[in-house]
Design an enzyme around this catalytic site. Structure first.
Site, PDB file in Angstrom:
ATOM      1  N   GLU A 176       0.826  -1.213   0.000  1.00 49.40           N
ATOM      2  CA  GLU A 176       0.000   0.000   0.000  1.00 49.40           C
ATOM      3  C   GLU A 176       0.864   1.268   0.000  1.00 49.40           C
ATOM      4  O   GLU A 176       0.615   2.223   0.727  1.00 49.40           O
ATOM      5  CB  GLU A 176      -0.946  -0.011   1.200  1.00 49.40           C
ATOM      6  CG  GLU A 176      -1.953  -1.156   1.129  1.00 49.40           C
ATOM      7  CD  GLU A 176      -2.886  -1.220   2.330  1.00 49.40           C
ATOM      8  OE1 GLU A 176      -2.448  -0.876   3.447  1.00 49.40           O
ATOM      9  OE2 GLU A 176      -4.033  -1.615   2.144  1.00 49.40           O
TER      10      GLU A 176
ATOM     11  N   GLU B 178      -7.130  -7.492  -0.675  1.00 54.41           N
ATOM     12  CA  GLU B 178      -7.652  -7.367   0.690  1.00 54.41           C
ATOM     13  C   GLU B 178      -9.137  -7.076   0.614  1.00 54.41           C
ATOM     14  O   GLU B 178      -9.552  -5.917   0.510  1.00 54.41           O
ATOM     15  CB  GLU B 178      -6.952  -6.241   1.470  1.00 54.41           C
ATOM     16  CG  GLU B 178      -5.558  -6.547   1.949  1.00 54.41           C
ATOM     17  CD  GLU B 178      -5.024  -5.466   2.892  1.00 54.41           C
ATOM     18  OE1 GLU B 178      -5.830  -4.631   3.385  1.00 54.41           O
ATOM     19  OE2 GLU B 178      -3.809  -5.447   3.137  1.00 54.41           O
TER      20      GLU B 178
END
Length: 651
Positions: free
Chosen positions: A184, A264
């Site tokens: 991320e 995710e």
């Protein structure tokens, strides 16, 4: 060239052109022409779930993995916390619960593939996002960037870790099909493409050109813009409240061709001390999962089992908000591996898209309520200082941080003397909110109050000239997400008392875990002592009942009347308890730390007070049902609709 040299070259060419027996047909790759993965030449999409081996005892790895397989999962996704394996520079730990190779081999034996999120940064609500705190010894270091000092540490770590992974790649007969590079990064403020290119080169050097490397970012163009580069396949993450089609269109902006992947998909959400326990409705999860799979996408459910932040491993978000010991996450398998309604609902969705393994699902492990255990007060922290800090204190004119003294977790005691009489209440303050994270203040053993980061930066105290002023400072977990994960601990700035800057400190780094393991905590206090309001150790033991089959079993421990502290059973650090703030009330006690051959020893460090003691006896209680959702005076946002990206340094 000699005949021998020619023969050697021919032999080398023959060996390198034919992979080892049993692996010649094993391939895993991205098919950009047909927008899919290919496994052994055939189109493939994975349905995966997250399990962090660092949050589940190795004793239970097989149980949890089997439950995931029987839900219909093809793969398991796991993070690799760098600090879990290299707690101090050059000290690499890969045995027991830290034996990631054993974990990966076990998954392979059970027929599960692995999506490996190798770091170096992972977030994961884990202390400092998996980065080792010793990186902060150079205070100006620029984390997650092309800072040469940071890259040198990353290169050294990956030079140890990645060679362990290469034999476990799918092409080499192992379970690892894809490897994440960083995590991320588009949510981080650096946007350093040179750093990402360095990591890409590093991973390619150790894992080879055929390994499928990927990145993960939020489902917004602003995240993918800085989080992805050519040569690392860009995937997205989003939860049940997101528009599935729009999220995958965003992925297509970075990857016009190739498989759709949600790395995710949130089955639940994280907790913080002082907020309500997060719950995501099962129907919202299964509805969105069905839609993702209907798109033909690969998906990883984060989390499938959350597990536990044992010891000091929990992280924190900003503005400073530490996570509790439980990482239950409202996942399909509970913190203790229990089967839930969400588990079976997800299983039925998966059944619509692929065959589910035949046979029974491994049952929920039994729990046992061992009942109340009496503890007696053994010693205050100050009274045990010689065994907690055997090397003695460090003297410094001004306070030093944990990091400057190479203590990265736990507690340190800061002591100075009052320079004059303070007969009237006088303000003791931490300059610029310099307590990281919580300080328990006493004058000559008399408690004065608590200083807490962002919440209470000053208290009034009284005392006589020359008396000891003690601040027992607790690190409650380092920031794991956002720009502030260079999270120094201890007393970061000067401490003032009225108009006076306090100087000439004696600083005691405390090795409490070692003292507990070796049973060095002295029992110096009378059991009838009524002073239950300074940081102190309490000790007791209990025996597993005989005559009852199948004991010991898992259990949960609660702390009626206790406030906040840390607990060890048989030397195992279960983690932090804080029922006074909630929402977590019980701590999970896995069976493997209990014994039937001798009494089980309990040590509790209570940092504030115990209100429910009787004639010197205080009680903890073992129960068979967890309590993770005690009501607090705080509210959280709508968990179903928000994403991790909201936890940034700008909040």
């Amino acid at each position: 060239m000699s005949t021998v040299s020619v023969l050697l070259l021919l032999l080398f060419a023959a060996v390198t052109s034919h992979p080892a027996t049993g692996t010649s047909q094993r391939t895993f790759e991205i098919d950009y022409d047909h927008n899919c993965f290919r496994k052994d030449g055939k189109p493939f999409r994975y349905i995966s779930g997250s399990l962090h081996y660092s949050r589940v005892p190795s004793f239970y790895w097989k149980d949890r993995l089997l439950k995931m397989k029987m839900a219909g999962l093809d793969a398991v996704q796991t993070y690799v916390p760098w600090n879990f394996h290299e707690p101090v520079p050059g000290n690499y730990q890969f045995t027991g619960d830290q034996d990631i190779e054993a974990f990966l081999r076990l998954a392979n034996e059970l027929g599960l593939l692995i999506v490996l999120r190798a770091g170096p940064y992972i977030c994961a609500e884990w202390d400092m996002g998996g980065l080792p705190a010793w990186l902060l010894e150079k205070e100006t270091i620029s984390l997650r960037s092309s800072d040469p000092d940071y890259l040198a540490a990353v290169d050294k770590w990956m030079g140890v870790f990645l060679p362990k992974i290469k034999p476990l790649l799918y092409e080499n007969g192992g379970p690892v099909i894809t490897v994440q590079v960083e995590n991320e990064y588009g949510s981080y403020f650096r946007c350093d493409y040179e750093y990402l290119r360095h990591l890409r080169t590093l991973f390619r050097f150790h894992l080879g050109e055929r390994a499928v490397l990927f990145t993960t970012d939020g489902n917004g163009d602003q995240y993918l813009r800085c989080g992805s580069i050519l040569g690392l396949y860009a995937t997205v993450d989003f939860g049940p409240g997101s528009n599935v089609t729009a999220s995958f269109i965003t992925q297509r902006h970075s990857e016009p061709k190739g498989p759709l992947v949600n790395s995710e998909f949130y089955t639940g959400w994280l907790d913080h001390w002082g907020e309500r326990h997060s719950v995501v409705p099962t129907q919202a999860v299964v509805r969105a999962l069905d839609e993702i799979l209907s798109h033909g996408a690969s998906v990883n459910m984060y989390m499938f089992i959350g597990g536990t932040n044992f010891g000091y491993w929990n992280g924190a978000n900003t503005p400073y908000a530490p996570q509790p010991t439980s990482y239950d996450y409202d996942a399909p398998l509970s913190e203790a591996g229990d089967l839930t309604e969400k588990y079976f609902a997800i299983r039925e969705v998966i059944r619509k898209f692929k065959a589910i393994p035949e046979g029974p699902v491994p049952p929920t492990t039994p729990k046992f309520a061992y009942g109340k255990v009496a503890l007696t007060k053994a010693s205050t922290v100050v009274g045990a200082i010689e065994v907690l800090c055997q090397v003695g204190p460090i003297k410094s004119v001004y306070p030093l941080t944990f990091d400057q003294l190479k203590q990265y977790v736990g507690f340190m005691l800061y002591r100075t003397t009052l320079p004059k009489n303070y007969s009237e209440p006088t303000l003791l303050s931490s300059f610029l909110n310099g307590i990281h994270d919580r300080a328990y203040v006493s004058v000559d053993g008399v408690p004065q109050g608590v200083l807490e980061r962002n919440k209470c930066i000053s208290i009034n105290i009284t005392g006589k000239a020359g008396t000891n002023l003690d601040l027992l400072v607790e690190s409650m977990g380092r920031v794991n997400f956002g720009r502030f994960n260079n999270d120094f601990k201890g007393i970061l700035t000067n401490i003032t008392l009225g108009q006076d800057v306090l100087i000439n400190w004696m600083i005691y780094p405390l090795n409490i875990d070692s003292a507990v393991i070796h049973r060095l905590i002295p029992h110096t206090l009378d059991d009838s002592s009524s002073n239950y309001s300074v940081p102190a150790f309490y000790q007791g033991s209990f025996t597993i009942p005989s005559g009852i089959p199948d004991l010991p079993q898992d259990t949960f421990i609660q702390f009626p009347g206790w406030t906040k502290g840390q607990i060890w059973i048989n030397g195992f650090n279960l983690g932090r308890y804080w029922p006074a703030r909630g929402p977590q009330v019980t701590l999970y006690v896995p069976v493997h730390i209990l014994t039937t051959s001798a009494p089980n020893n309990i040590t509790v460090l209570e940092l504030e007070k115990v209100s429910a003691c009787d004639k010197g006896k205080c009680f903890v209680e073992f129960v068979d049902v967890p309590i993770l959702n005690a009501t607090t005076g705080h509210e959280t946002k709508n968990i179903e609709l928000f994403s991790k990206k909201e936890w940034s340094g700008d909040l």
